[in-house]
Design an enzyme around this catalytic site. Structure first.
Site, PDB file in Angstrom:
ATOM      1  N   ARG A  19       0.838  -1.197   0.000  1.00 20.11           N
ATOM      2  CA  ARG A  19       0.000   0.000   0.000  1.00 20.11           C
ATOM      3  C   ARG A  19       0.873   1.248   0.000  1.00 20.11           C
ATOM      4  O   ARG A  19       1.926   1.263   0.619  1.00 20.11           O
ATOM      5  CB  ARG A  19      -0.890  -0.002   1.250  1.00 20.11           C
ATOM      6  CG  ARG A  19      -2.291  -0.477   0.961  1.00 20.11           C
ATOM      7  CD  ARG A  19      -3.088  -0.762   2.198  1.00 20.11           C
ATOM      8  NE  ARG A  19      -3.131   0.340   3.164  1.00 20.11           N
ATOM      9  CZ  ARG A  19      -3.827   0.292   4.293  1.00 20.11           C
ATOM     10  NH1 ARG A  19      -4.529  -0.789   4.588  1.00 20.11           N
ATOM     11  NH2 ARG A  19      -3.804   1.305   5.130  1.00 20.11           N
TER      12      ARG A  19
ATOM     13  N   ARG B 207       0.183   7.764  11.033  1.00 18.69           N
ATOM     14  CA  ARG B 207      -1.129   7.115  11.218  1.00 18.69           C
ATOM     15  C   ARG B 207      -1.314   6.679  12.675  1.00 18.69           C
ATOM     16  O   ARG B 207      -2.414   6.774  13.222  1.00 18.69           O
ATOM     17  CB  ARG B 207      -1.261   5.915  10.270  1.00 18.69           C
ATOM     18  CG  ARG B 207      -1.576   6.354   8.833  1.00 18.69           C
ATOM     19  CD  ARG B 207      -1.224   5.308   7.794  1.00 18.69           C
ATOM     20  NE  ARG B 207      -1.830   4.016   8.009  1.00 18.69           N
ATOM     21  CZ  ARG B 207      -1.350   2.869   7.518  1.00 18.69           C
ATOM     22  NH1 ARG B 207      -0.244   2.865   6.774  1.00 18.69           N
ATOM     23  NH2 ARG B 207      -1.962   1.746   7.757  1.00 18.69           N
TER      24      ARG B 207
HETATM   25  P1  AP5 Z   1      -4.032  -5.782   8.798  1.00 15.99           P
HETATM   26  O1  AP5 Z   1      -5.050  -6.812   9.171  1.00 15.99           O
HETATM   27  O2  AP5 Z   1      -3.934  -5.383   7.396  1.00 15.99           O
HETATM   28  O3  AP5 Z   1      -4.182  -4.512   9.792  1.00 15.99           O
HETATM   29  P2  AP5 Z   1      -5.291  -3.386   9.880  1.00 15.99           P
HETATM   30  O4  AP5 Z   1      -5.631  -3.252  11.324  1.00 15.99           O
HETATM   31  O5  AP5 Z   1      -6.391  -3.652   8.926  1.00 15.99           O
HETATM   32  O6  AP5 Z   1      -4.419  -2.138   9.482  1.00 15.99           O
HETATM   33  P3  AP5 Z   1      -4.670  -0.966   8.432  1.00 15.99           P
HETATM   34  O7  AP5 Z   1      -3.327  -0.422   8.110  1.00 15.99           O
HETATM   35  O8  AP5 Z   1      -5.539  -1.429   7.318  1.00 15.99           O
HETATM   36  O9  AP5 Z   1      -5.434   0.032   9.308  1.00 15.99           O
HETATM   37  P4  AP5 Z   1      -5.584   1.512   9.044  1.00 15.99           P
HETATM   38  O10 AP5 Z   1      -6.626   1.811  10.059  1.00 15.99           O
HETATM   39  O11 AP5 Z   1      -4.365   2.312   9.130  1.00 15.99           O
HETATM   40  O12 AP5 Z   1      -5.993   1.580   7.494  1.00 15.99           O
HETATM   41  P5  AP5 Z   1      -7.359   1.820   6.735  1.00 15.99           P
HETATM   42  O13 AP5 Z   1      -7.289   1.110   5.451  1.00 15.99           O
HETATM   43  O14 AP5 Z   1      -8.515   1.591   7.629  1.00 15.99           O
HETATM   44  O15 AP5 Z   1      -2.628  -6.331   9.331  1.00 15.99           O
HETATM   45  C1  AP5 Z   1      -1.419  -5.602   9.113  1.00 15.99           C
HETATM   46  C2  AP5 Z   1      -0.267  -6.574   8.830  1.00 15.99           C
HETATM   47  O16 AP5 Z   1      -0.001  -7.358   9.989  1.00 15.99           O
HETATM   48  C3  AP5 Z   1      -0.582  -7.587   7.719  1.00 15.99           C
HETATM   49  O17 AP5 Z   1       0.579  -7.815   6.978  1.00 15.99           O
HETATM   50  C4  AP5 Z   1      -1.000  -8.859   8.480  1.00 15.99           C
HETATM   51  O18 AP5 Z   1      -0.708 -10.033   7.746  1.00 15.99           O
HETATM   52  C5  AP5 Z   1      -0.172  -8.750   9.743  1.00 15.99           C
HETATM   53  N1  AP5 Z   1      -0.865  -9.298  10.919  1.00 15.99           N
HETATM   54  C6  AP5 Z   1      -2.187  -9.162  11.242  1.00 15.99           C
HETATM   55  N2  AP5 Z   1      -2.461  -9.778  12.416  1.00 15.99           N
HETATM   56  C7  AP5 Z   1      -1.278 -10.287  12.860  1.00 15.99           C
HETATM   57  C8  AP5 Z   1      -0.906 -11.029  14.039  1.00 15.99           C
HETATM   58  N3  AP5 Z   1      -1.814 -11.355  14.971  1.00 15.99           N
HETATM   59  N4  AP5 Z   1       0.404 -11.373  14.179  1.00 15.99           N
HETATM   60  C9  AP5 Z   1       1.326 -11.038  13.226  1.00 15.99           C
HETATM   61  N5  AP5 Z   1       1.032 -10.345  12.088  1.00 15.99           N
HETATM   62  C10 AP5 Z   1      -0.252  -9.971  11.913  1.00 15.99           C
HETATM   63  O19 AP5 Z   1      -7.286   3.393   6.466  1.00 15.99           O
HETATM   64  C11 AP5 Z   1      -6.315   3.935   5.596  1.00 15.99           C
HETATM   65  C12 AP5 Z   1      -6.512   5.440   5.474  1.00 15.99           C
HETATM   66  O20 AP5 Z   1      -7.823   5.711   4.922  1.00 15.99           O
HETATM   67  C13 AP5 Z   1      -6.485   6.235   6.781  1.00 15.99           C
HETATM   68  O21 AP5 Z   1      -5.185   6.576   7.137  1.00 15.99           O
HETATM   69  C14 AP5 Z   1      -7.350   7.449   6.424  1.00 15.99           C
HETATM   70  O22 AP5 Z   1      -6.608   8.374   5.672  1.00 15.99           O
HETATM   71  C15 AP5 Z   1      -8.407   6.864   5.506  1.00 15.99           C
HETATM   72  N6  AP5 Z   1      -9.618   6.460   6.218  1.00 15.99           N
HETATM   73  C16 AP5 Z   1     -10.146   5.194   6.282  1.00 15.99           C
HETATM   74  N7  AP5 Z   1     -11.264   5.187   7.014  1.00 15.99           N
HETATM   75  C17 AP5 Z   1     -11.470   6.468   7.434  1.00 15.99           C
HETATM   76  C18 AP5 Z   1     -12.458   7.086   8.256  1.00 15.99           C
HETATM   77  N8  AP5 Z   1     -13.466   6.386   8.790  1.00 15.99           N
HETATM   78  N9  AP5 Z   1     -12.343   8.423   8.470  1.00 15.99           N
HETATM   79  C19 AP5 Z   1     -11.341   9.142   7.932  1.00 15.99           C
HETATM   80  N10 AP5 Z   1     -10.369   8.616   7.164  1.00 15.99           N
HETATM   81  C20 AP5 Z   1     -10.433   7.285   6.909  1.00 15.99           C
HETATM   82 MG    MG Z   2      -7.148  -2.668   7.189  1.00 13.98          MG
END
Ligand code: AP5
Ligand code: MG
Ligand code: ZN
Length: 213
Positions: free
Chosen positions: A160, A171
């Site tokens: 990403r 973040r």
């Molecule tokens: P993964 O499961 O992908 O983690 P995640 O919690 O989904 O992390 P994100 O980075 O997607 O969260 P985010 O909140 O920053 O992003 P979002 O897309 O929502 O796991 C991460 C990694 O760890 C993977 O490689 C996985 O394999 C590994 N892993 C998982 N579990 C594990 C374990 N137990 N042990 C070891 N490894 C593990 O948002 C992105 C952007 O969009 C934001 O920054 C913002 O700009 C915007 N945005 C989205 N929603 C909103 C909103 N509601 N309001 C305003 N802006 C928003």
């Molecule tokens: Mg996610």
């Protein structure tokens, strides 16, 4: 089941969501995924959102609230849903409560994935996502059978744009300032289910299933 999953970036929300929606047969609604799809398709929303997402800042509330209002009113949400990455501010949670009240429905639980900051950077920077089906992998913790290739559909695995160390650090900061207060908001409603997200992926899922039973 009407669920929210919250936690810092890289906590494992998307990873757990893949298993939760299969078990409970509900749609996975990730605002991050929807916004990235809009960026890819160069929509007006995508162009607006990109300015914020590239730096790891939040997209303005009114844009994501409108997006969710539209999404939750669709037929497939009738029997439940899993919201991932929304709400992310108390203002978004208040807007969601108002919409649910109008629809005459209530949330069942808010799954709160706890992971210390020092683990989050490694998780996000090592993440790889399938270009086609969006399945999530990790170079060390959840590697695909063949490097760079999705196990499910053979799609290309990509990184990403916001998974650089600098952006991830911002973040995490934004999470503590703007999203962490949500936990108190939902605790006051008696909805929080605390999960230790530092454990292995399968163990985290077992905690969730037990907590929801
Ligand atoms: P993964 O499961 O992908 O983690 P995640 O919690 O989904 O992390 P994100 O980075 O997607 O969260 P985010 O909140 O920053 O992003 P979002 O897309 O929502 O796991 C991460 C990694 O760890 C993977 O490689 C996985 O394999 C590994 N892993 C998982 N579990 C594990 C374990 N137990 N042990 C070891 N490894 C593990 O948002 C992105 C952007 O969009 C934001 O920054 C913002 O700009 C915007 N945005 C989205 N929603 C909103 C909103 N509601 N309001 C305003 N802006 C928003
Ligand atoms: Mg996610
Ligand atoms: Zn795939």
């Amino acid at each position: 089941m009407r669920l929210i999953i919250v936690g810092p970036p890289g906590a494992g929300k998307g990873t757990q969501a893949e298993s939760i929606i299969e078990k409970y047969q509900i749609p996975h609604i990730s605002t991050g995924d929807i916004l990235r799809e809009n960026i890819k398709n160069e929509t007006h929303l995508g162009k607006e959102a990109k300015k914020f997402m590239d730096h790891g800042d939040l997209v303005p509330d009114h844009l994501v609230v409108a997006l969710i209002q539209d999404r939750l009113s669709r037929e497939d949400c009738k029997n439940g849903f899993l919201l991932d990455g929304f709400p992310r501010t108390v203002a978004q949670a208040v807007a969601l409560d108002a919409q649910l009240k109008k629809l005459g429905i209530k949330l069942d639980r808010v799954i709160n994935i706890n992971v210390d900051d020092d683990l989050l950077i490694e998780r996000a920077v090592g993440r790889r996502v399938c270009k086609t089906c969006k399945a999530t992998y990790h170079v060390k913790y959840n590697p695909p059978k063949e490097e760079g290739v999705c196990d499910i559909d053979g799609g290309e695995l990509i990184q990403r744009d916001d998974d650089t160390e600098k952006t991830v650090k911002n973040r995490i900061k934004v999470y503590h300032e703007q999203t962490a207060p949500l936990v108190d908001y939902y605790r006051a409603q008696g909805l929080i289910l605390n999960i230790d997200g530092s454990k292995a992926i399968g163990d985290v899922f077992d905690q969730i299933v037990k907590g929801l039973a």
